[in-house]
Motif scaffolding. Structure first.
Motif, PDB file in Angstrom:
ATOM      1  N   PRO A  17       0.808  -1.208   0.000  1.00  0.00           N
ATOM      2  CA  PRO A  17       0.000   0.000   0.000  1.00  0.00           C
ATOM      3  C   PRO A  17       0.851   1.271   0.000  1.00  0.00           C
ATOM      4  O   PRO A  17       0.438   2.303  -0.509  1.00  0.00           O
ATOM      5  N   LEU A  28      10.674   7.700  -5.482  1.00  0.00           N
ATOM      6  CA  LEU A  28       9.519   8.597  -5.485  1.00  0.00           C
ATOM      7  C   LEU A  28       9.864  10.040  -5.178  1.00  0.00           C
ATOM      8  O   LEU A  28       9.240  10.954  -5.712  1.00  0.00           O
ATOM      9  N   ILE A  29      10.802  10.267  -4.272  1.00  0.00           N
ATOM     10  CA  ILE A  29      10.944  11.641  -3.781  1.00  0.00           C
ATOM     11  C   ILE A  29      12.250  12.326  -4.141  1.00  0.00           C
ATOM     12  O   ILE A  29      12.404  13.506  -3.908  1.00  0.00           O
ATOM     13  N   LEU A  30      13.206  11.585  -4.723  1.00  0.00           N
ATOM     14  CA  LEU A  30      14.449  12.295  -5.046  1.00  0.00           C
ATOM     15  C   LEU A  30      14.388  13.041  -6.369  1.00  0.00           C
ATOM     16  O   LEU A  30      14.719  14.207  -6.424  1.00  0.00           O
ATOM     17  N   ASP A  31      13.984  12.402  -7.425  1.00  0.00           N
ATOM     18  CA  ASP A  31      13.862  13.211  -8.654  1.00  0.00           C
ATOM     19  C   ASP A  31      12.425  13.364  -9.104  1.00  0.00           C
ATOM     20  O   ASP A  31      12.173  13.833 -10.190  1.00  0.00           O
ATOM     21  N   LYS A  32      11.490  12.974  -8.247  1.00  0.00           N
ATOM     22  CA  LYS A  32      10.077  13.161  -8.581  1.00  0.00           C
ATOM     23  C   LYS A  32       9.477  14.201  -7.652  1.00  0.00           C
ATOM     24  O   LYS A  32      10.090  14.581  -6.678  1.00  0.00           O
ATOM     25  N   GLY A  33       8.249  14.601  -7.969  1.00  0.00           N
ATOM     26  CA  GLY A  33       7.597  15.620  -7.158  1.00  0.00           C
ATOM     27  C   GLY A  33       7.952  17.008  -7.670  1.00  0.00           C
ATOM     28  O   GLY A  33       8.922  17.189  -8.407  1.00  0.00           O
ATOM     29  N   LEU A  34       7.131  17.956  -7.272  1.00  0.00           N
ATOM     30  CA  LEU A  34       7.350  19.339  -7.689  1.00  0.00           C
ATOM     31  C   LEU A  34       8.627  19.865  -7.025  1.00  0.00           C
ATOM     32  O   LEU A  34       8.827  19.695  -5.830  1.00  0.00           O
ATOM     33  N   VAL A  35       9.477  20.464  -7.835  1.00  0.00           N
ATOM     34  CA  VAL A  35      10.720  21.022  -7.296  1.00  0.00           C
ATOM     35  C   VAL A  35      10.642  22.534  -7.366  1.00  0.00           C
ATOM     36  O   VAL A  35      10.391  23.108  -8.427  1.00  0.00           O
ATOM     37  N   ARG A  41      18.141  23.919  -0.181  1.00  0.00           N
ATOM     38  CA  ARG A  41      17.724  22.572  -0.541  1.00  0.00           C
ATOM     39  C   ARG A  41      18.647  21.626   0.206  1.00  0.00           C
ATOM     40  O   ARG A  41      19.858  21.711   0.095  1.00  0.00           O
TER      41      ARG A  41
ATOM     42  N   VAL B  77      -0.240  18.019  -3.577  1.00  0.00           N
ATOM     43  CA  VAL B  77       0.837  18.205  -4.548  1.00  0.00           C
ATOM     44  C   VAL B  77       2.131  17.869  -3.813  1.00  0.00           C
ATOM     45  O   VAL B  77       2.568  18.625  -2.950  1.00  0.00           O
ATOM     46  N   PRO B  78       2.742  16.723  -4.100  1.00  0.00           N
ATOM     47  CA  PRO B  78       3.955  16.354  -3.369  1.00  0.00           C
ATOM     48  C   PRO B  78       5.168  17.119  -3.893  1.00  0.00           C
ATOM     49  O   PRO B  78       5.350  17.239  -5.105  1.00  0.00           O
ATOM     50  N   LEU B  79       5.974  17.627  -2.975  1.00  0.00           N
ATOM     51  CA  LEU B  79       7.228  18.260  -3.367  1.00  0.00           C
ATOM     52  C   LEU B  79       8.332  17.215  -3.310  1.00  0.00           C
ATOM     53  O   LEU B  79       8.238  16.247  -2.558  1.00  0.00           O
ATOM     54  N   GLY B  80       9.372  17.455  -4.087  1.00  0.00           N
ATOM     55  CA  GLY B  80      10.542  16.586  -3.996  1.00  0.00           C
ATOM     56  C   GLY B  80      11.203  16.781  -2.646  1.00  0.00           C
ATOM     57  O   GLY B  80      10.955  17.774  -1.953  1.00  0.00           O
ATOM     58  N   GLU B 115      -1.675   7.705  -7.622  1.00  0.00           N
ATOM     59  CA  GLU B 115      -0.579   7.102  -8.386  1.00  0.00           C
ATOM     60  C   GLU B 115      -0.399   5.644  -7.951  1.00  0.00           C
ATOM     61  O   GLU B 115      -0.392   5.334  -6.769  1.00  0.00           O
ATOM     62  N   LEU B 116      -0.274   4.769  -8.934  1.00  0.00           N
ATOM     63  CA  LEU B 116       0.055   3.371  -8.653  1.00  0.00           C
ATOM     64  C   LEU B 116       1.334   3.063  -9.414  1.00  0.00           C
ATOM     65  O   LEU B 116       1.441   3.386 -10.596  1.00  0.00           O
ATOM     66  N   THR B 117       2.308   2.485  -8.729  1.00  0.00           N
ATOM     67  CA  THR B 117       3.537   2.158  -9.434  1.00  0.00           C
ATOM     68  C   THR B 117       3.639   0.648  -9.612  1.00  0.00           C
ATOM     69  O   THR B 117       3.236  -0.122  -8.754  1.00  0.00           O
ATOM     70  N   GLU B 186       9.644   4.649 -16.517  1.00  0.00           N
ATOM     71  CA  GLU B 186      11.005   4.985 -16.112  1.00  0.00           C
ATOM     72  C   GLU B 186      12.019   4.266 -16.987  1.00  0.00           C
ATOM     73  O   GLU B 186      11.736   3.212 -17.557  1.00  0.00           O
ATOM     74  N   LEU B 232      -0.633   6.045  -4.027  1.00  0.00           N
ATOM     75  CA  LEU B 232       0.363   7.000  -3.570  1.00  0.00           C
ATOM     76  C   LEU B 232      -0.011   8.406  -4.026  1.00  0.00           C
ATOM     77  O   LEU B 232      -0.762   8.567  -4.988  1.00  0.00           O
ATOM     78  N   HIS B 235       3.460  11.598  -7.133  1.00  0.00           N
ATOM     79  CA  HIS B 235       4.852  12.060  -7.252  1.00  0.00           C
ATOM     80  C   HIS B 235       5.316  12.181  -8.706  1.00  0.00           C
ATOM     81  O   HIS B 235       5.965  13.150  -9.074  1.00  0.00           O
ATOM     82  N   HIS B 236       5.002  11.176  -9.513  1.00  0.00           N
ATOM     83  CA  HIS B 236       5.509  11.150 -10.886  1.00  0.00           C
ATOM     84  C   HIS B 236       4.810  12.150 -11.810  1.00  0.00           C
ATOM     85  O   HIS B 236       5.263  12.351 -12.927  1.00  0.00           O
ATOM     86  N   VAL B 238       3.783  15.388 -11.095  1.00  0.00           N
ATOM     87  CA  VAL B 238       3.949  16.825 -10.829  1.00  0.00           C
ATOM     88  C   VAL B 238       5.440  17.183 -10.919  1.00  0.00           C
ATOM     89  O   VAL B 238       5.892  18.125 -10.299  1.00  0.00           O
ATOM     90  N   SER B 239       6.167  16.394 -11.692  1.00  0.00           N
ATOM     91  CA  SER B 239       7.632  16.597 -11.730  1.00  0.00           C
ATOM     92  C   SER B 239       8.014  17.786 -12.613  1.00  0.00           C
ATOM     93  O   SER B 239       8.503  17.621 -13.715  1.00  0.00           O
ATOM     94  N   GLU B 240       7.753  18.960 -12.081  1.00  0.00           N
ATOM     95  CA  GLU B 240       8.169  20.170 -12.790  1.00  0.00           C
ATOM     96  C   GLU B 240       9.139  20.908 -11.887  1.00  0.00           C
ATOM     97  O   GLU B 240       9.246  20.620 -10.713  1.00  0.00           O
TER      98      GLU B 240
END
Lengths: 118, 244
Positions: A17, A28-35, A41, B77-80, B115-117, B186, B232, B235-236, B238-240
């Motif tokens: 889950p 998921l969180i190192l190169d993904k998500g809004l930066v 940083r 909106v998840p942030l990195g 999101e489902l991976t 990926e 989830l 994450h994938h 909103v990768s801007e």
């Protein structure tokens, strides 16, 4: 926590889950998500990136020999498929040879690992 | 909801709607998670007592956990990992205020979506056995003591595996994409990886997606092992990168 799917014929789908380990989380969180360019940083230092270990080696003789070794050590008896008897029938002598090669290959790998650490 | 404004630098996890109650959870550097609010938006934050922080394994896990927890209640909106503003006030003046319209629009767009991976890996011995059985040339070279034969064998196996991967990954993506709004595949990192990707699906379609994944897993009968993670935060998707 990862759990195997219950109540189905399939044990080949693992359900989680939420991310179940550091490697998943890193994905998921190192190169993904809004930066957002912010005040600072936080650098990620001292965390071994597990996924790096798995980088693919570009096609080479070494890769081919690795595949060859993997195929040679296959025990096709375990695979319960038709036509295997035929393969085993003409491979009586080959099996021992394959074993010999496998040991040779292992030694080689062991040595080169040692070299690279020195 | 009460919002505690602190002077410490603010670590930001993500953005959600203002009425989503998140507080008290342990965040990065063991600080308590709270929200900084502006209009309809709430930034999920925690104070960072020292700006000289080195991210630890636990901090990475916490970042994901906090987002997962908020996401259980509303769109996020998840942030990195690693975004820090100088203070809570700066989160408002440098992020929520100037980007208000975009963030509201993004949250509306993500509303009800998860999101489902999927990660699919070949079982080494199962897939190699199928390749040996399917290609007489490979079966014939197997076990040969001639070094040139061994290279030829390995090369033939590598090509057979690559062809199979193309076929299998196309089929897997096609099956799962029919239920997805967006798909993110990926780059492959492991030798026996078939596919690694994320699918943005409606929350109401999660069960159906799971059923399709189970059907795929059954169809490949052990030559491919699947791992399905989620639902989830997206994450994938909103990768801007935004300059503040």
């Amino acid at each position: 926590m990862a759990v195997a799917t219950q109540g189905t014929a399939s044990n080949y789908l693992q359900r989680a889950p939420s991310p179940s380990g550091l490697a998943d989380v890193v994905d998921l969180i190192l190169d993904k998500g809004l930066v957002i360019d912010a005040y600072i940083r936080i650098a990620v230092i001292g965390i071994e990136l597990v996924t790096i270990d798995a980088r693919i080696v570009i096609a080479s003789v070494d890769t081919y020999l690795r595949f060859a070794e993997a195929v040679n050590r296959l025990d096709l008896q375990q695979t319960e498929k038709a036509g295997i008897d035929e393969l085993r029938g003409n491979g009586g002598g080959g099996k021992d040879k394959a074993k010999g090669m496998l040991e040779g290959a292992k030694e080689k790998v062991g040595r080169s690992n040692g070299d690279s650490r020195d | 909801m009460a919002t505690t404004v602190t002077d410490a630098p603010a670590y930001v996890y993500g953005i959600t709607w203002v009425d989503v109650a998140i507080s008290g959870a342990d965040g990065v550097a063991d600080a308590a998670v709270q929200t900084v609010e502006h209009g309809e938006l709430a930034a999920i934050v925690s104070p960072l007592e020292s700006s000289d922080i080195r991210a630890r394994r636990r901090d990475l896990l916490r970042h994901a956990e906090v987002l997962q927890q908020a996401f259980g209640r509303a769109a996020v909106v998840p942030l990195g990992f690693g975004t820090v503003f100088a203070s809570d006030d700066d989160v408002v003046s440098d992020l929520l205020e100037p980007r208000y319209e975009e963030l509201v629009e993004l949250l509306h767009r993500l509303d009800g979506l998860v999101e489902l991976t999927i990660r699919a890996l070949y079982d080494e011995s199962a897939v190699l056995a199928e390749i040996v059985e399917g290609e007489p040339r490979i079966a014939a070279l197997r076990g040969s003591s001639n070094p040139a034969d061994q290279v030829a064998l390995g090369e033939a196996v590598a090509h057979a595996l690559a062809d199979r991967r193309t076929r299998d990954s196309d089929e897997i993506v096609a099956s799962l994409s029919s239920l997805a709004r967006e798909v993110s595949i990926e780059e492959r990192v492991a030798e026996y990886e078939v596919i690694r990707g994320a699918f943005l699906v409606e929350r109401s379609a999660v069960q159906e997606f799971e059923a399709v994944a189970e059907e795929l897993a059954r169809r490949y009968g052990g030559s491919i092992r699947f791992k399905l993670t989620g639902p989830l935060p997206p994450h994938h998707f909103v990768s801007e990168r935004w300059a503040s």
